[in-house]
Design a protein around this motif. Structure first.
Motif, PDB file in Angstrom:
ATOM      1  N   THR A 299       0.852  -1.191   0.000  1.00  0.00           N
ATOM      2  CA  THR A 299       0.000   0.000   0.000  1.00  0.00           C
ATOM      3  C   THR A 299       0.887   1.240   0.000  1.00  0.00           C
ATOM      4  O   THR A 299       2.061   1.182   0.355  1.00  0.00           O
ATOM      5  CB  THR A 299      -0.925   0.044   1.231  1.00  0.00           C
ATOM      6  OG1 THR A 299      -0.122   0.018   2.432  1.00  0.00           O
ATOM      7  CG2 THR A 299      -1.874  -1.146   1.231  1.00  0.00           C
ATOM      8  N   GLY A 300       0.318   2.345  -0.416  1.00  0.00           N
ATOM      9  CA  GLY A 300       1.039   3.612  -0.433  1.00  0.00           C
ATOM     10  C   GLY A 300       0.074   4.770  -0.526  1.00  0.00           C
ATOM     11  O   GLY A 300      -1.151   4.581  -0.598  1.00  0.00           O
ATOM     12  N   THR A 301       0.615   5.967  -0.505  1.00  0.00           N
ATOM     13  CA  THR A 301      -0.190   7.181  -0.585  1.00  0.00           C
ATOM     14  C   THR A 301       0.217   7.972  -1.817  1.00  0.00           C
ATOM     15  O   THR A 301       1.381   8.351  -1.961  1.00  0.00           O
ATOM     16  CB  THR A 301      -0.013   8.053   0.676  1.00  0.00           C
ATOM     17  OG1 THR A 301      -0.381   7.299   1.828  1.00  0.00           O
ATOM     18  CG2 THR A 301      -0.891   9.297   0.589  1.00  0.00           C
ATOM     19  N   ILE A 302      -0.744   8.177  -2.686  1.00  0.00           N
ATOM     20  CA  ILE A 302      -0.511   8.991  -3.883  1.00  0.00           C
ATOM     21  C   ILE A 302      -0.634  10.465  -3.509  1.00  0.00           C
ATOM     22  O   ILE A 302      -1.591  10.873  -2.857  1.00  0.00           O
ATOM     23  CB  ILE A 302      -1.533   8.648  -4.985  1.00  0.00           C
ATOM     24  CG1 ILE A 302      -1.248   7.265  -5.562  1.00  0.00           C
ATOM     25  CG2 ILE A 302      -1.518   9.689  -6.094  1.00  0.00           C
ATOM     26  CD1 ILE A 302       0.003   7.199  -6.421  1.00  0.00           C
ATOM     27  N   LYS A 303       0.348  11.255  -3.931  1.00  0.00           N
ATOM     28  CA  LYS A 303       0.305  12.710  -3.727  1.00  0.00           C
ATOM     29  C   LYS A 303       0.135  13.364  -5.096  1.00  0.00           C
ATOM     30  O   LYS A 303       1.008  13.237  -5.963  1.00  0.00           O
ATOM     31  CB  LYS A 303       1.567  13.207  -3.029  1.00  0.00           C
ATOM     32  CG  LYS A 303       1.623  12.828  -1.554  1.00  0.00           C
ATOM     33  CD  LYS A 303       2.762  13.520  -0.851  1.00  0.00           C
ATOM     34  CE  LYS A 303       2.689  13.315   0.658  1.00  0.00           C
ATOM     35  NZ  LYS A 303       1.525  14.005   1.255  1.00  0.00           N
ATOM     36  N   LEU A 304      -0.980  14.061  -5.238  1.00  0.00           N
ATOM     37  CA  LEU A 304      -1.333  14.685  -6.510  1.00  0.00           C
ATOM     38  C   LEU A 304      -1.371  16.193  -6.332  1.00  0.00           C
ATOM     39  O   LEU A 304      -2.044  16.706  -5.435  1.00  0.00           O
ATOM     40  CB  LEU A 304      -2.688  14.163  -6.976  1.00  0.00           C
ATOM     41  CG  LEU A 304      -3.184  14.587  -8.355  1.00  0.00           C
ATOM     42  CD1 LEU A 304      -2.189  14.185  -9.426  1.00  0.00           C
ATOM     43  CD2 LEU A 304      -4.526  13.944  -8.638  1.00  0.00           C
ATOM     44  N   GLN A 305      -0.656  16.912  -7.169  1.00  0.00           N
ATOM     45  CA  GLN A 305      -0.523  18.366  -7.033  1.00  0.00           C
ATOM     46  C   GLN A 305      -1.632  19.094  -7.771  1.00  0.00           C
ATOM     47  O   GLN A 305      -1.952  18.772  -8.903  1.00  0.00           O
ATOM     48  CB  GLN A 305       0.831  18.798  -7.567  1.00  0.00           C
ATOM     49  CG  GLN A 305       1.078  20.304  -7.506  1.00  0.00           C
ATOM     50  CD  GLN A 305       2.468  20.657  -7.981  1.00  0.00           C
ATOM     51  OE1 GLN A 305       3.465  20.319  -7.373  1.00  0.00           O
ATOM     52  NE2 GLN A 305       2.534  21.356  -9.097  1.00  0.00           N
ATOM     53  N   GLU A 306      -2.223  20.078  -7.083  1.00  0.00           N
ATOM     54  CA  GLU A 306      -3.213  20.962  -7.692  1.00  0.00           C
ATOM     55  C   GLU A 306      -2.636  22.372  -7.780  1.00  0.00           C
ATOM     56  O   GLU A 306      -2.009  22.850  -6.843  1.00  0.00           O
ATOM     57  CB  GLU A 306      -4.499  21.027  -6.864  1.00  0.00           C
ATOM     58  CG  GLU A 306      -5.266  19.734  -6.771  1.00  0.00           C
ATOM     59  CD  GLU A 306      -6.540  19.889  -5.958  1.00  0.00           C
ATOM     60  OE1 GLU A 306      -6.913  21.047  -5.676  1.00  0.00           O
ATOM     61  OE2 GLU A 306      -7.140  18.883  -5.588  1.00  0.00           O
ATOM     62  N   THR A 307      -2.860  23.040  -8.889  1.00  0.00           N
ATOM     63  CA  THR A 307      -2.450  24.432  -9.047  1.00  0.00           C
ATOM     64  C   THR A 307      -3.695  25.294  -9.205  1.00  0.00           C
ATOM     65  O   THR A 307      -4.450  25.123 -10.162  1.00  0.00           O
ATOM     66  CB  THR A 307      -1.530  24.598 -10.270  1.00  0.00           C
ATOM     67  OG1 THR A 307      -0.399  23.750 -10.120  1.00  0.00           O
ATOM     68  CG2 THR A 307      -1.080  26.042 -10.404  1.00  0.00           C
ATOM     69  N   LYS A 308      -3.901  26.203  -8.260  1.00  0.00           N
ATOM     70  CA  LYS A 308      -5.057  27.100  -8.297  1.00  0.00           C
ATOM     71  C   LYS A 308      -4.574  28.526  -8.538  1.00  0.00           C
ATOM     72  O   LYS A 308      -3.780  29.059  -7.763  1.00  0.00           O
ATOM     73  CB  LYS A 308      -5.848  27.007  -6.990  1.00  0.00           C
ATOM     74  CG  LYS A 308      -6.424  25.618  -6.725  1.00  0.00           C
ATOM     75  CD  LYS A 308      -7.270  25.591  -5.475  1.00  0.00           C
ATOM     76  CE  LYS A 308      -7.898  24.217  -5.273  1.00  0.00           C
ATOM     77  NZ  LYS A 308      -8.764  24.174  -4.070  1.00  0.00           N
ATOM     78  N   VAL A 309      -5.063  29.124  -9.592  1.00  0.00           N
ATOM     79  CA  VAL A 309      -4.624  30.463  -9.999  1.00  0.00           C
ATOM     80  C   VAL A 309      -5.632  31.499  -9.520  1.00  0.00           C
ATOM     81  O   VAL A 309      -6.843  31.277  -9.566  1.00  0.00           O
ATOM     82  CB  VAL A 309      -4.472  30.533 -11.540  1.00  0.00           C
ATOM     83  CG1 VAL A 309      -4.023  31.919 -11.982  1.00  0.00           C
ATOM     84  CG2 VAL A 309      -3.498  29.466 -12.021  1.00  0.00           C
ATOM     85  N   GLY A 310      -5.105  32.663  -9.064  1.00  0.00           N
ATOM     86  CA  GLY A 310      -5.965  33.784  -8.685  1.00  0.00           C
ATOM     87  C   GLY A 310      -6.724  33.584  -7.399  1.00  0.00           C
ATOM     88  O   GLY A 310      -7.886  33.981  -7.296  1.00  0.00           O
ATOM     89  N   VAL A 311      -6.090  32.958  -6.412  1.00  0.00           N
ATOM     90  CA  VAL A 311      -6.748  32.743  -5.121  1.00  0.00           C
ATOM     91  C   VAL A 311      -6.091  33.620  -4.067  1.00  0.00           C
ATOM     92  O   VAL A 311      -4.985  34.124  -4.246  1.00  0.00           O
ATOM     93  CB  VAL A 311      -6.679  31.265  -4.709  1.00  0.00           C
ATOM     94  CG1 VAL A 311      -7.435  30.399  -5.686  1.00  0.00           C
ATOM     95  CG2 VAL A 311      -5.242  30.803  -4.573  1.00  0.00           C
ATOM     96  N   ILE A 312      -6.784  33.798  -2.945  1.00  0.00           N
ATOM     97  CA  ILE A 312      -6.267  34.588  -1.826  1.00  0.00           C
ATOM     98  C   ILE A 312      -5.586  33.651  -0.841  1.00  0.00           C
ATOM     99  O   ILE A 312      -6.184  32.672  -0.384  1.00  0.00           O
ATOM    100  CB  ILE A 312      -7.396  35.372  -1.135  1.00  0.00           C
ATOM    101  CG1 ILE A 312      -7.922  36.461  -2.082  1.00  0.00           C
ATOM    102  CG2 ILE A 312      -6.905  35.990   0.168  1.00  0.00           C
ATOM    103  CD1 ILE A 312      -9.106  37.225  -1.514  1.00  0.00           C
ATOM    104  N   LEU A 313      -4.335  33.938  -0.541  1.00  0.00           N
ATOM    105  CA  LEU A 313      -3.567  33.174   0.436  1.00  0.00           C
ATOM    106  C   LEU A 313      -3.219  34.063   1.619  1.00  0.00           C
ATOM    107  O   LEU A 313      -2.826  35.212   1.443  1.00  0.00           O
ATOM    108  CB  LEU A 313      -2.265  32.650  -0.179  1.00  0.00           C
ATOM    109  CG  LEU A 313      -2.320  31.504  -1.193  1.00  0.00           C
ATOM    110  CD1 LEU A 313      -0.913  31.134  -1.616  1.00  0.00           C
ATOM    111  CD2 LEU A 313      -3.011  30.304  -0.603  1.00  0.00           C
ATOM    112  N   ILE A 314      -3.366  33.519   2.822  1.00  0.00           N
ATOM    113  CA  ILE A 314      -2.910  34.222   4.022  1.00  0.00           C
ATOM    114  C   ILE A 314      -2.172  33.229   4.909  1.00  0.00           C
ATOM    115  O   ILE A 314      -2.525  32.042   4.939  1.00  0.00           O
ATOM    116  CB  ILE A 314      -4.074  34.871   4.813  1.00  0.00           C
ATOM    117  CG1 ILE A 314      -5.078  33.810   5.269  1.00  0.00           C
ATOM    118  CG2 ILE A 314      -4.754  35.954   4.014  1.00  0.00           C
ATOM    119  CD1 ILE A 314      -6.119  34.347   6.239  1.00  0.00           C
TER     120      ILE A 314
END
Length: 382
Positions: A299-314
């Motif tokens: 067993t293992g854990t898949i890490k999938l990257q998401e890219t979100k453009v134009g969002v507010i980060l704090i």
């Protein structure tokens, strides 16, 4: 100057001094009580939009690229086992042997029958050759030759049937040696020498796994799947197009020991249907396994990257939680403190992705929350 005049002048000086001192004290007290003059100086950040990168985790099951159940094609007693559990074998290598004697005898009988049919065919041909001169000289009727030809065709068909039986018997005899259909690793062997085996057995003799490349099967929620499906304009350098047309970036794999697998994988299969019971859809990622680190069943854990453009980060540290809700301290247009509720839609590094509650240009106070009360004045510092 007489004494009376001096007293009047002294009184005037004292009165002026008293007035000046009183005004000075009043001014000092006024400044001391002024909330703007006594406002705290605290660092603030200005809200703006940016690109957020988030990592989604999915639990996956690892399987070899090829998993073959090794089952007998003929019934018999297991006579030999040429390999051990866990061994690596090459394609075509002998794995098991079933007692061949019964099948050898069947083959011998079929060969004997074939020889008889060959002799019959030869006799039928000789009969035709004997009758032809007699027909030419009109010694016998034509019908006798036609009968001989029919007997020849019957003999030829019988020989073909006997030859097919020989071939079938040879195939069954060959099946007594069970060979590896692919290269890979041998799994558990529930059968031992002396056991009776047949193709109707519930358990296979073993499972052979080709793990030169492995598949990791994992499930993705419907909402995540819709996100990836709609984000069709992803940078082609960071994404791969699967056979289903879904665009996905490369994925990482965290093994059971918590270590990240050295090589990246790619999602190359998406199930055609969403599971109605779980609301998820199955996907498959393939990884090279040149160092034989992984086996079927891991067993293992898949890490999938998401890219979100134009969002507010704090930053997470500028927020505070009250009764399961997340808040930030804002400075309004009058530099007053305002406690603002926000909605968080994921995490990117050490930052929250804010979906509601903040707009571009808002000023968020970074520290000193224990000193703040709503409505008080604050001086902003960088």
């Amino acid at each position: 100057m007489n004494r009376k005049t001096m007293l009047v002048g002294l009184s005037a000086i004292i009165m002026i001094g008293t007035v000046v001192l009183t005004n000075s004290c009043n001014l000092s007290n006024s400044k001391k009580n002024d909330p703007i003059e006594n406002a705290l100086s605290l660092p603030v950040i200005k809200v703006d939009t940016t690109t957020a990168i988030t990592i989604k985790d999915y639990i996956g099951n690892i399987e070899g690229k090829v998993n073959v159940e090794i089952r007998p094609q003929v019934e018999g007693t297991l006579e030999k086992i040429f390999v051990d559990e866990g061994a690596f074998v090459r394609e075509g290598q002998a794995l098991f042997q079933i007692n061949p004697q019964p099948y050898q005898e069947v083959l011998n009988n079929m060969v004997a029958t074939e020889n008889v049919e060959k002799a019959k065919l030869k006799n039928a041909k000789l009969e035709i050759d004997r009758l032809k001169p007699l027909i030419d000289n009109e010694v016998i009727a034509q019908v006798q030759l036609e009968t001989a030809k029919a007997n020849y065709e019957i003999a030829r068909a019988s020989l073909a049937k006997a030859s097919a039986a020989v071939a079938s018997a040879q195939i069954n005899l060959d099946y007594t040696i069970i060979k590896a259909p692919v290269s890979g690793y041998i799994g558990r062997m529930p059968k031992r020498i002396g056991n009776l085996v047949s193709k109707g057995d519930k358990e296979p003799l073993t499972v052979l796994s080709d793990v030169s490349e492995v598949y990791v099967y994992f499930g993705m929620s419907e909402s995540d799947f819709l996100y990836f499906t709609k984000d069709a304009k992803r940078n082609s350098d960071e994404a791969k197009i699967t056979s289903s047309g879904l665009i996905l970036p490369e994925v990482s794999l965290i093994l059971a020991d918590g270590q990240e697998y050295a090589e990246k994988g790619k999602v190359d299969m998406v199930n055609g249907q969403v599971n109605r019971n779980t609301g998820s859809i199955s996907l498959r990622a393939s990884f090279p396994n040149s160092k034989d680190v992984m086996r079927s069943g891991n067993t293992g854990t898949i890490k999938l990257q998401e890219t979100k453009v134009g969002v507010i980060l704090i930053p997470q540290e500028v927020t505070t939680s009250i009764q399961d809700k997340t808040f930030v301290y804002l400075m309004d247009s009058e530099d007053k403190v305002k406690l603002q509720s926000i909605e968080v839609d994921g995490v990117s590094g050490g930052n929250y992705i804010v979906s509601n509650g903040l707009t571009i240009g808002d000023r968020v106070i970074k520290t000193g929350f224990d000193k703040l009360t709503e409505g008080m004045y604050v001086k902003a510092t960088k």
